[in-house]
Design an enzyme around this catalytic site. Structure first.
Site, PDB file in Angstrom:
ATOM      1  CD  GLU A  17      -3.263   0.512   0.441  1.00  0.00           C
ATOM      2  OE1 GLU A  17      -2.479   1.653  -0.157  1.00  0.00           O
ATOM      3  OE2 GLU A  17      -4.497   0.399   0.028  1.00  0.00           O
ATOM      4  NE  ARG A 100      -4.452  -1.882   9.513  1.00  0.00           N
ATOM      5  CZ  ARG A 100      -4.425  -1.472   8.390  1.00  0.00           C
ATOM      6  NH1 ARG A 100      -4.384  -0.487   7.934  1.00  0.00           N
ATOM      7  NH2 ARG A 100      -5.171  -2.177   7.446  1.00  0.00           N
ATOM      8  CG  ASN A 102      -6.037   1.663   5.405  1.00  0.00           C
ATOM      9  OD1 ASN A 102      -5.387   0.923   5.169  1.00  0.00           O
ATOM     10  ND2 ASN A 102      -7.301   1.829   4.321  1.00  0.00           N
ATOM     11  CG  ASN A 151      -8.544   2.705   1.210  1.00  0.00           C
ATOM     12  OD1 ASN A 151      -7.270   3.064   0.496  1.00  0.00           O
ATOM     13  ND2 ASN A 151      -8.892   1.474   1.282  1.00  0.00           N
ATOM     14  CG  ASP A 203      -7.563  -0.830  -1.305  1.00  0.00           C
ATOM     15  OD1 ASP A 203      -6.781   0.205  -0.612  1.00  0.00           O
ATOM     16  OD2 ASP A 203      -7.529  -1.926  -1.363  1.00  0.00           O
TER      17      ASP A 203
END
Length: 296
Positions: A17, A100, A102, A151, A203
């Site tokens: 990522e 967390r 991202n 995202n 995503d």
């Protein structure tokens, strides 16, 4: 000449990522989230250098003064790449131990935005993800919130629009906001694209020089280009089920690099032996825009 898709690094990442292109050094910076790995890849030589952070790392940005800024499980941090020294800044979600960081990105003015998620994602619980703006003075301001999986953060080339998405299967939506680049303030969100119209869920995302938004269609084996008006413009089939984030790079910013997700839950592993790898798409006929460095 058609589109070519090549795996330039068979990294077998768990969740590749956060990819960023460094115009100055012609290198890619990216992460593997769960094991907390930060990678620097030179596409010209294939050489990759890696540092382990000891905790999940969601995203990163290059700093104007050198080094990196990271959004990690325990908050925002600075990383001196050469020495490995880590300097904590702040943890805006210390009260949310199940969260967390991202996805994230810099705006054209050099502010760093990063979004959070519950890990593992739990759709039976209220959404706890939020995007936070880290300013150059290291102050933190919350932005869009109540997201399951924050995202797809990207900005239009002129900085007047902010894009973001929620990857959760019950949401799978991309929004756009008018963005005040002078203050770093997003306006009210409106739906840009409902990804129920395509196979993949949203995503990571990026924009090209024409202002179109490129979305990695996770779990859909595809990549999509969406116009500023919210119309599906192109669909590109991929050799991987779970593309995770696209980013334009190369000397002319006309190569689309793409991270991907590997791990044990991918479908048909024999069909996608390079899942989790780093890919390059050429022949698209479009160019990207340089990513601003964090000014803090």
């Amino acid at each position: 000449m058609g589109i070519e898709i090549d795996c330039i690094l068979d990294s077998r990442s768990v969740v590749g990522e956060g990819i960023v292109w460094d115009v100055e050094t012609q290198r890619l910076w990216w992460v593997d989230i769960p094991p907390g790995l930060v990678h620097c890849t030179d596409p010209a030589t294939g050489l990759t250098q890696t540092r382990g952070m000891g905790e999940p790392v969601g995203c990163l940005a290059l700093r104007a003064g050198g080094g990196l800024v990271l959004a990690t499980k325990s908050g925002f941090k600075l990383l001196d790449w050469e020495s490995g020294a880590v300097t904590p800044i702040t943890d805006p979600e210390a009260h949310l131990p199940h969260n967390r960081f991202n996805d994230g990105n810099t705006d054209p003015a050099g502010r760093f935005w990063a979004g959070s998620m519950r890990d593992p994602r739990d759709l039976t619980q209220p959404p706890t993800g939020t995007f936070y703006r880290l300013d150059p003075d290291h102050s933190v301001t919350p932005g869009p919130t109540e997201l399951y999986t924050a995202n797809g953060l990207a900005f239009s080339p002129d900085g007047s629009r902010m894009y973001y998405s929620d990857s959760a299967p019950n949401v799978r939506t991309i929004w756009v906001c008018d963005y005040d680049l002078e203050t770093g303030t997003p306006g009210a969100p409106r739906v840009l694209f409902d990804t129920r119209a395509v196979t993949g869920r949203p995503d990571g995302g990026t924009v090209d020089a024409d202002g179109c938004y490129w979305m990695a269609g996770v779990s859909g084996w595809q990549l999509y280009r969406i116009t500023p008006e919210g119309k599906l413009d192109r669909t590109i089939d991929l050799p991987i089920e779970k593309p995770s984030r696209p980013m334009f790079g190369g000397p002319n910013l006309d190569v689309l690099y793409l991270t991907s997700i590997g791990g044990e839950d991918i479908a048909e592993p024999k069909r996608q032996p390079r899942a989790g790898g780093l890919f390059a798409l050429t022949g698209l006929g479009v160019q990207g825009v340089p990513q601003a460095r964090f000014k803090g």
